[in-house]
Design a protein around this motif. Structure first.
Motif, PDB file in Angstrom:
ATOM      1  N   ARG A  26     -34.884 -13.619  14.780  1.00  0.00           N
ATOM      2  CA  ARG A  26     -34.294 -12.627  13.883  1.00  0.00           C
ATOM      3  C   ARG A  26     -32.826 -12.417  14.212  1.00  0.00           C
ATOM      4  NH1 ARG A  26     -39.384  -9.366  14.416  1.00  0.00           N
ATOM      5  NH2 ARG A  26     -38.213  -8.102  15.865  1.00  0.00           N
ATOM      6  N   CYS A  33     -24.981 -12.673   9.095  1.00  0.00           N
ATOM      7  CA  CYS A  33     -24.619 -11.593   8.174  1.00  0.00           C
ATOM      8  C   CYS A  33     -23.223 -11.058   8.481  1.00  0.00           C
ATOM      9  CB  CYS A  33     -25.611 -10.437   8.289  1.00  0.00           C
ATOM     10  SG  CYS A  33     -27.273 -10.876   7.759  1.00  0.00           S
ATOM     11  N   GLN A  94     -24.352   2.296   9.256  1.00  0.00           N
ATOM     12  CA  GLN A  94     -24.897   1.876   7.964  1.00  0.00           C
ATOM     13  C   GLN A  94     -24.093   2.402   6.788  1.00  0.00           C
ATOM     14  OE1 GLN A  94     -29.209   2.436   7.625  1.00  0.00           O
ATOM     15  NE2 GLN A  94     -29.206   3.039   9.756  1.00  0.00           N
ATOM     16  N   ASP A 116     -22.521  -1.975   8.338  1.00  0.00           N
ATOM     17  CA  ASP A 116     -23.405  -2.897   7.619  1.00  0.00           C
ATOM     18  C   ASP A 116     -23.927  -2.129   6.402  1.00  0.00           C
ATOM     19  OD1 ASP A 116     -25.329  -4.789   6.837  1.00  0.00           O
ATOM     20  OD2 ASP A 116     -26.728  -4.243   8.424  1.00  0.00           O
ATOM     21  N   ARG A 119     -27.243  -2.825   4.905  1.00  0.00           N
ATOM     22  CA  ARG A 119     -28.294  -2.733   5.931  1.00  0.00           C
ATOM     23  C   ARG A 119     -29.018  -4.062   6.159  1.00  0.00           C
ATOM     24  NH1 ARG A 119     -32.481   0.099   5.260  1.00  0.00           N
ATOM     25  NH2 ARG A 119     -32.674   0.631   7.429  1.00  0.00           N
ATOM     26  N   GLU A 120     -28.371  -5.184   5.896  1.00  0.00           N
ATOM     27  CA  GLU A 120     -29.007  -6.489   6.061  1.00  0.00           C
ATOM     28  C   GLU A 120     -29.393  -6.750   7.519  1.00  0.00           C
ATOM     29  OE1 GLU A 120     -30.164  -8.584   3.714  1.00  0.00           O
ATOM     30  OE2 GLU A 120     -29.544  -6.984   2.355  1.00  0.00           O
ATOM     31  N   TYR A 122     -29.814  -4.552   9.894  1.00  0.00           N
ATOM     32  CA  TYR A 122     -30.848  -3.576  10.251  1.00  0.00           C
ATOM     33  C   TYR A 122     -32.225  -4.069   9.793  1.00  0.00           C
ATOM     34  CZ  TYR A 122     -27.438   0.057  11.489  1.00  0.00           C
ATOM     35  OH  TYR A 122     -26.451   0.786  12.088  1.00  0.00           O
ATOM     36  N   LYS A 123     -32.290  -4.555   8.553  1.00  0.00           N
ATOM     37  CA  LYS A 123     -33.569  -5.026   7.994  1.00  0.00           C
ATOM     38  C   LYS A 123     -34.068  -6.261   8.742  1.00  0.00           C
ATOM     39  CE  LYS A 123     -32.358  -3.338   3.400  1.00  0.00           C
ATOM     40  NZ  LYS A 123     -31.861  -3.765   2.074  1.00  0.00           N
ATOM     41  N   ILE A 124     -33.181  -7.221   8.957  1.00  0.00           N
ATOM     42  CA  ILE A 124     -33.572  -8.460   9.631  1.00  0.00           C
ATOM     43  C   ILE A 124     -34.097  -8.179  11.041  1.00  0.00           C
ATOM     44  CG2 ILE A 124     -32.701 -10.629  10.620  1.00  0.00           C
ATOM     45  CD1 ILE A 124     -30.777 -10.746   8.168  1.00  0.00           C
ATOM     46  N   GLY A 126     -35.529  -5.597  12.010  1.00  0.00           N
ATOM     47  CA  GLY A 126     -36.740  -4.794  11.954  1.00  0.00           C
ATOM     48  C   GLY A 126     -36.522  -3.309  12.147  1.00  0.00           C
ATOM     49  N   LYS A 128     -35.973   0.344  10.781  1.00  0.00           N
ATOM     50  CA  LYS A 128     -36.186   1.151   9.589  1.00  0.00           C
ATOM     51  C   LYS A 128     -35.156   2.259   9.599  1.00  0.00           C
ATOM     52  CE  LYS A 128     -41.142   0.362   9.885  1.00  0.00           C
ATOM     53  NZ  LYS A 128     -41.325  -0.167  11.200  1.00  0.00           N
ATOM     54  N   ARG A 129     -35.069   2.992   8.526  1.00  0.00           N
ATOM     55  CA  ARG A 129     -34.194   4.168   8.532  1.00  0.00           C
ATOM     56  C   ARG A 129     -34.684   5.078   9.640  1.00  0.00           C
ATOM     57  NH1 ARG A 129     -30.520   4.186   4.693  1.00  0.00           N
ATOM     58  NH2 ARG A 129     -30.969   3.178   2.731  1.00  0.00           N
TER      59      ARG A 129
END
Length: 178
Positions: A26, A33, A94, A116, A119-120, A122-124, A126, A128-129
């Motif tokens: 990941r 990114c 974010q 970012d 939030r790419e 952050y998502k990759i 794993g 979450k908010r």
């Protein structure tokens, strides 16, 4: 009398006999990114840690009071400590890049900060908010995902893992015995 115990870390390199862990895969994906600097310039995430050891800290958002206090404490890390160890200190948020300069002014943070917005990363990775993630080093030596908004890794732990001198965060003046 024995010295202090070494810090406990979660290694995220190779797992014994299992090949690469998903965290490393990941991170490689996230490295492609872009992040934005305070002037809105796009920088590949990988460029932040590719050639120099870096402590990269992800904060939830610039309106989170615990994140604000954490960044205020990060601002107390002397640049000389980082330079001695050849380490970069980087915060990624974010928000929009327009919020970086006001947030740095509010917190007194003078080290590197990026955002970012989609939030790419952050998502990759794993997240979450409401979660944060800390990593230090050219190769990832330590990874921490917050369980809640108060679960930040102690700054001195992260500094120690990166080989940087720790900081005295107490408000008490130091007494120097001569």
């Amino acid at each position: 009398m024995a010295g202090p115990a070494p810090p406990v870390t979660q290694q995220v390199g190779r797992a014994r006999g299992c090949g690469r862990r998903p965290e490393l895969q990941r991170l490689r994906e996230a490295a492609r990114c872009p992040v934005l600097d305070a002037d809105g310039r796009s920088v590949p995430f990988q460029a932040l840690f590719a050639e120099q050891k870096a402590i990269v800290l992800f904060v939830r958002n610039f309106l989170c009071y615990t994140c604000k206090e954490y960044v205020e404490d990060l601002a107390k890390v002397p640049k000389a400590f980082l330079q001695e160890s050849n380490v970069r200190l980087i915060v990624i948020g974010q928000s929009s890049y327009h919020h970086i300069k006001p947030f740095c002014s509010l917190t007194g943070y003078t080290h590197e900060m990026y955002v970012d917005p989609p939030r790419e990363i952050y998502k990759i990775l794993g997240m979450k908010r409401g979660e944060g993630n800390k990593a230090s080093g050219n190769e990832v030596h330590f990874l921490h995902l917050d369980k809640n908004r108060l679960d930040h890794v102690p700054i001195n732990t992260v500094l120690q893992l990166a080989g940087v001198k720790t900081v005295n965060f107490s408000n008490k003046p130091q007494i120097i015995d001569i």
